[in-house]
Write a protein that holds these residues in place. Structure first.
Motif, PDB file in Angstrom:
ATOM      1  N   ASN A   1      -1.030  20.380   9.204  1.00  0.00           N
ATOM      2  CA  ASN A   1      -2.037  21.007   8.349  1.00  0.00           C
ATOM      3  C   ASN A   1      -1.402  21.954   7.332  1.00  0.00           C
ATOM      4  OD1 ASN A   1      -4.271  19.750   9.556  1.00  0.00           O
ATOM      5  ND2 ASN A   1      -4.336  21.273  11.203  1.00  0.00           N
ATOM      6  N   LYS A   2      -0.323  22.616   7.733  1.00  0.00           N
ATOM      7  CA  LYS A   2       0.372  23.516   6.810  1.00  0.00           C
ATOM      8  C   LYS A   2       1.016  22.728   5.665  1.00  0.00           C
ATOM      9  CE  LYS A   2       2.298  27.311   5.298  1.00  0.00           C
ATOM     10  NZ  LYS A   2       1.510  28.360   4.616  1.00  0.00           N
ATOM     11  N   ILE A   3       1.638  21.609   6.010  1.00  0.00           N
ATOM     12  CA  ILE A   3       2.337  20.811   4.994  1.00  0.00           C
ATOM     13  C   ILE A   3       1.350  20.153   4.027  1.00  0.00           C
ATOM     14  CG2 ILE A   3       3.777  18.767   4.650  1.00  0.00           C
ATOM     15  CD1 ILE A   3       5.138  19.478   7.323  1.00  0.00           C
ATOM     16  N   ASN A   4       0.250  19.610   4.588  1.00  0.00           N
ATOM     17  CA  ASN A   4      -0.663  18.808   3.775  1.00  0.00           C
ATOM     18  C   ASN A   4      -1.821  19.589   3.177  1.00  0.00           C
ATOM     19  OD1 ASN A   4       0.276  15.834   4.162  1.00  0.00           O
ATOM     20  ND2 ASN A   4       0.304  16.677   6.233  1.00  0.00           N
ATOM     21  N   PHE A   5      -2.216  20.689   3.827  1.00  0.00           N
ATOM     22  CA  PHE A   5      -3.381  21.430   3.345  1.00  0.00           C
ATOM     23  C   PHE A   5      -3.087  22.906   3.096  1.00  0.00           C
ATOM     24  CE2 PHE A   5      -4.953  17.895   5.953  1.00  0.00           C
ATOM     25  CZ  PHE A   5      -5.761  17.247   5.030  1.00  0.00           C
ATOM     26  N   GLY A   6      -1.852  23.333   3.383  1.00  0.00           N
ATOM     27  CA  GLY A   6      -1.484  24.707   3.114  1.00  0.00           C
ATOM     28  C   GLY A   6      -2.005  25.726   4.105  1.00  0.00           C
ATOM     29  N   LYS A   7      -2.489  25.264   5.262  1.00  0.00           N
ATOM     30  CA  LYS A   7      -3.026  26.172   6.271  1.00  0.00           C
ATOM     31  C   LYS A   7      -2.375  25.900   7.620  1.00  0.00           C
ATOM     32  CE  LYS A   7      -7.624  26.842   4.229  1.00  0.00           C
ATOM     33  NZ  LYS A   7      -9.079  26.721   4.466  1.00  0.00           N
ATOM     34  N   PHE A   8      -1.823  26.943   8.212  1.00  0.00           N
ATOM     35  CA  PHE A   8      -1.244  26.821   9.552  1.00  0.00           C
ATOM     36  C   PHE A   8      -2.370  27.042  10.556  1.00  0.00           C
ATOM     37  CE2 PHE A   8       1.457  28.187  13.150  1.00  0.00           C
ATOM     38  CZ  PHE A   8       2.357  27.126  13.151  1.00  0.00           C
ATOM     39  N   ALA A   9      -3.138  25.964  10.819  1.00  0.00           N
ATOM     40  CA  ALA A   9      -4.349  26.081  11.633  1.00  0.00           C
ATOM     41  C   ALA A   9      -4.498  24.858  12.515  1.00  0.00           C
ATOM     42  CB  ALA A   9      -5.570  26.240  10.735  1.00  0.00           C
ATOM     43  N   PHE A  10      -5.338  24.996  13.556  1.00  0.00           N
ATOM     44  CA  PHE A  10      -5.612  23.867  14.436  1.00  0.00           C
ATOM     45  C   PHE A  10      -6.222  22.706  13.657  1.00  0.00           C
ATOM     46  CE2 PHE A  10      -6.179  27.057  18.092  1.00  0.00           C
ATOM     47  CZ  PHE A  10      -4.865  26.895  18.479  1.00  0.00           C
ATOM     48  N   SER A  11      -7.131  23.050  12.752  1.00  0.00           N
ATOM     49  CA  SER A  11      -7.831  22.014  12.006  1.00  0.00           C
ATOM     50  C   SER A  11      -8.243  22.562  10.646  1.00  0.00           C
ATOM     51  CB  SER A  11      -9.074  21.544  12.772  1.00  0.00           C
ATOM     52  OG  SER A  11      -9.837  20.636  12.015  1.00  0.00           O
ATOM     53  N   THR A  12      -8.286  21.692   9.650  1.00  0.00           N
ATOM     54  CA  THR A  12      -8.734  22.093   8.315  1.00  0.00           C
ATOM     55  C   THR A  12     -10.047  21.399   7.945  1.00  0.00           C
ATOM     56  OG1 THR A  12      -7.406  20.327   7.306  1.00  0.00           O
ATOM     57  CG2 THR A  12      -6.388  22.509   7.521  1.00  0.00           C
TER      58      THR A  12
ATOM     59  N   TYR B   1       0.830  -1.198   0.000  1.00  0.00           N
ATOM     60  CA  TYR B   1       0.000   0.000   0.000  1.00  0.00           C
ATOM     61  C   TYR B   1       0.868   1.253   0.000  1.00  0.00           C
ATOM     62  CZ  TYR B   1      -3.803  -3.147   1.399  1.00  0.00           C
ATOM     63  OH  TYR B   1      -4.719  -4.176   1.448  1.00  0.00           O
ATOM     64  N   LEU B   2       0.311   2.324  -0.553  1.00  0.00           N
ATOM     65  CA  LEU B   2       0.975   3.620  -0.578  1.00  0.00           C
ATOM     66  C   LEU B   2       0.240   4.568   0.391  1.00  0.00           C
ATOM     67  CD1 LEU B   2       3.113   5.518  -1.815  1.00  0.00           C
ATOM     68  CD2 LEU B   2       1.420   6.123  -3.584  1.00  0.00           C
ATOM     69  N   TYR B   3       0.980   5.013   1.386  1.00  0.00           N
ATOM     70  CA  TYR B   3       0.380   5.866   2.413  1.00  0.00           C
ATOM     71  C   TYR B   3       0.700   7.331   2.090  1.00  0.00           C
ATOM     72  CZ  TYR B   3       0.028   1.419   4.861  1.00  0.00           C
ATOM     73  OH  TYR B   3      -0.261   0.120   5.194  1.00  0.00           O
ATOM     74  N   ASP B   4      -0.224   7.976   1.378  1.00  0.00           N
ATOM     75  CA  ASP B   4       0.055   9.332   0.907  1.00  0.00           C
ATOM     76  C   ASP B   4      -1.134  10.281   1.024  1.00  0.00           C
ATOM     77  OD1 ASP B   4      -1.567   8.138  -0.956  1.00  0.00           O
ATOM     78  OD2 ASP B   4      -0.392   8.746  -2.710  1.00  0.00           O
ATOM     79  N   THR B   5      -2.207   9.848   1.681  1.00  0.00           N
ATOM     80  CA  THR B   5      -3.414  10.673   1.758  1.00  0.00           C
ATOM     81  C   THR B   5      -3.570  11.233   3.170  1.00  0.00           C
ATOM     82  OG1 THR B   5      -4.482   9.286   0.099  1.00  0.00           O
ATOM     83  CG2 THR B   5      -5.913  10.731   1.413  1.00  0.00           C
ATOM     84  N   PRO B   6      -3.596  12.547   3.324  1.00  0.00           N
ATOM     85  CA  PRO B   6      -3.743  13.139   4.660  1.00  0.00           C
ATOM     86  C   PRO B   6      -5.187  13.110   5.132  1.00  0.00           C
ATOM     87  CG  PRO B   6      -3.569  14.878   3.027  1.00  0.00           C
ATOM     88  CD  PRO B   6      -3.403  13.582   2.276  1.00  0.00           C
ATOM     89  N   ASN B   7      -5.345  13.222   6.448  1.00  0.00           N
ATOM     90  CA  ASN B   7      -6.665  13.250   7.077  1.00  0.00           C
ATOM     91  C   ASN B   7      -6.918  14.652   7.607  1.00  0.00           C
ATOM     92  OD1 ASN B   7      -9.087  12.518   8.307  1.00  0.00           O
ATOM     93  ND2 ASN B   7      -8.056  11.912  10.205  1.00  0.00           N
ATOM     94  N   SER B   8      -8.060  15.238   7.272  1.00  0.00           N
ATOM     95  CA  SER B   8      -8.329  16.619   7.668  1.00  0.00           C
ATOM     96  C   SER B   8      -8.866  16.738   9.097  1.00  0.00           C
ATOM     97  CB  SER B   8      -9.338  17.256   6.699  1.00  0.00           C
ATOM     98  OG  SER B   8     -10.558  16.537   6.695  1.00  0.00           O
ATOM     99  N   SER B   9      -9.262  15.624   9.709  1.00  0.00           N
ATOM    100  CA  SER B   9      -9.755  15.663  11.090  1.00  0.00           C
ATOM    101  C   SER B   9      -8.592  15.543  12.070  1.00  0.00           C
ATOM    102  CB  SER B   9     -10.761  14.539  11.318  1.00  0.00           C
ATOM    103  OG  SER B   9     -11.872  14.667  10.453  1.00  0.00           O
ATOM    104  N   GLU B  10      -8.913  15.571  13.373  1.00  0.00           N
ATOM    105  CA  GLU B  10      -7.871  15.394  14.385  1.00  0.00           C
ATOM    106  C   GLU B  10      -7.218  14.020  14.213  1.00  0.00           C
ATOM    107  OE1 GLU B  10     -11.204  17.827  16.419  1.00  0.00           O
ATOM    108  OE2 GLU B  10     -11.011  16.190  14.974  1.00  0.00           O
TER     109      GLU B  10
END
Length: 515
Positions: free
Chosen positions: A308-319, A130-139
């Protein structure tokens, strides 16, 4: 006329009884003195034995709570064990590679857990195919807990879930111990036993611990917070500044980890800061302690923000999307905007009919629309949101009717349950007043628990209903507050009765001496 005659008769009967008693057993007789001396000696002996065996009695009561709680939880786990078959695979996939690729999972592995759950094998370090490359937007905190507790090479999704259930079982018994020790610190053995046994026989957390999911794990963190303010945050224990700062740093780590699992924990220290300020009686000390807590929280919060910054481009608690959840809360009740219910699918259909982007294909655009729509609704009909909040809050004070049962003691919708729903807020207020006036050592820990409970409840019911999964962190607080309120009420009543008895005895002794 009738009342005065009745009072006169009662007074005559009392005088007659006192006279007869004194004739039969005069206070200065050898027989009465023997009884009094024997009773005093027996009381002194029992008191000394209780002191000598206090540790043994405490351990026996704690063991009793754990055994009863364990027995009930075993039955519930065997009969009601369940897990979300369509969802847990994502977290299992994320947990397997957490130390190498934190927060990432494999969509293919997730799909296999749903299509072929019997042949799935949980492997630490991940499966090479398996390829583990998908981020999770929840906690992503629950995946870390899973990585810490799951053994390697477990075959079958259900067997992996059963391993998690065992640890949730252990965690729930740990909550019994934490509440017992916290109650011991505040109200002695009575408070300890009341808090421990109340949680041990309360059905709601049993059902939650038998249902595999991240909602449950807010309960142990909430209990740890209660334990900190009851047993650790004490002037006689934190005697130096270094000890106090270190203790609050550890508390910050606990709350940071809790926020890693459920984000609403992150603002708990700020909410209870007024109590901290009143207790410390120094604005400077309060600010320093909050900064130390924030430093501890940062060990978990900062990595999540970087993630969140690396995977979603937002420096935030949650995306993750949040504004659509507020409108789902509106759909819980009849409303003038036509939102049909609290379901996400129906809300998305309704929103697209109003001109909103599809949340499944354009999350950012949909969230922007939902945010504007929510504030527009609040501006148009604030009365609806206020009434919904008050209704949710009133219902949430006693958690929920779902699985509200103290096994073997109080059943759902029984007179005792209805009585708790009615008197609970007044009982808490009375306990705060009683502890402030008569039990100062109990007031502050109890006040911190009440403050924590209000925050954990308000942070949910402002927008949503009092679903047990949503307000799970409030469950141990509710049990603790209820048990301690009853214990302190009993202690106060007992102290008042003893004071009255001794006062009357001393008054009679002074009268005899004067005679």
């Amino acid at each position: 006329m009738f009342q005065s005659t009745l009072f006169q008769r009662v007074a005559i009967m009392k005088t007659s009884w006192t006279t007869s008693r004194d004739r039969l057993f005069p206070m200065n007789s050898t027989f009465v003195q023997l009884i009094r001396n024997t009773s005093a000696g027996f009381y002194s002996f029992i008191n000394q034995q209780c002191r000598n065996h206090k540790t043994v009695l405490t351990c026996a009561l704690l063991l009793c709570c754990v055994i009863i709680g364990g027995g009930y939880r075993s039955q519930i786990l065997l009969s009601d064990f369940q897990y979300a078959k369509e969802a847990v695979g994502q977290n299992f996939s994320m947990a397997s590679v957490y130390f190498t690729n934190p927060g990432l999972f494999s969509p293919d592995e997730f799909s296999d857990t749903r299509t072929d759950p019997e042949t799935y094998i949980y492997q630490r370090g991940g499966n090479p195919k398996y390829l583990y490359d998908t981020p999770n937007s929840s906690e992503i905190g629950w995946a870390l807990i899973l990585r810490l507790i799951l053994p390697d090479s477990v075959r079958g999704v259900e067997n992996v879930a059963k391993h998690v259930a065992r640890w949730q079982f252990i965690a729930d018994l740990s909550v019994v111990i934490l509440l017992f020790l916290s109650g011991l610190r505040i109200a002695g053995l009575l408070g300890a036993f009341m808090a421990g046994i109340s949680y041990a026989i309360f059905k709601m957390p049993m059902e939650m611990s038998s249902d595999i999911g991240y909602y449950y794990w807010t309960i142990p963190f909430s209990a740890l917070s209660i334990f900190f303010f009851s047993c650790i945050y004490r002037k006689d224990l934190l005697t130096t500044r270094a000890k106090k700062y270190f203790a609050f740093f550890l508390y910050g780590i606990i709350i940071g980890f809790a926020a890693f699992v459920r984000l609403y924990f992150v603002f708990l220290p700020i909410f209870i800061s007024p109590l901290l300020l009143l207790y410390e009686r120094s604005f400077k000390k309060c600010i320093l302690l909050l900064l130390v807590i924030a430093l501890g929280q940062s060990l978990f919060i900062v990595p999540e923000m970087l993630y969140n910054k690396i995977n979603f481009g937002k420096f935030a608690f949650s995306t993750r999307g949040k504004w659509h959840l507020f409108l789902q809360g509106v759909g819980l009740y009849k409303n003038p905007w036509g939102i049909p219910d609290s379901g996400e699918v129906n809300l998305n259909i309704w929103a697209m009919a109003q001109g909103a982007p599809n949340i499944r294909t354009d999350l950012e655009g949909a969230e922007k629309w939902y945010r504007g729509k929510y504030f527009q609704m609040v501006k148009e009909r604030p009365d609806i949101f206020i009434s919904h909040f008050l209704s949710n809050f009133a219902a949430g004070l006693t958690v929920s009717d779902t699985n509200f049962e103290f096994l073997g003691l109080i059943e759902r919708d029984s007179p005792a349950h209805l009585l708790i729903k009615i008197v609970f807020p007044y009982l808490v207020i009375a306990t705060l007043l009683l502890s402030f006036c008569f039990w100062k050592e109990a007031f502050w820990p109890f006040a911190f628990a009440v403050g924590q409970g209000i925050y954990l409840l308000v942070s949910v019911v402002t927008w949503f209903g009092n679903y047990p999964n949503f307000i799970a962190a409030y469950i141990p607080v509710f049990i603790f507050i209820l048990a301690l309120s009853i214990a302190i009420a009993i202690k106060t009543t007992w102290a008042a009765l003893m004071t009255l008895i001794y006062f009357r005895r001393d008054t009679k002794s002074e009268g005899l001496n004067a005679g």
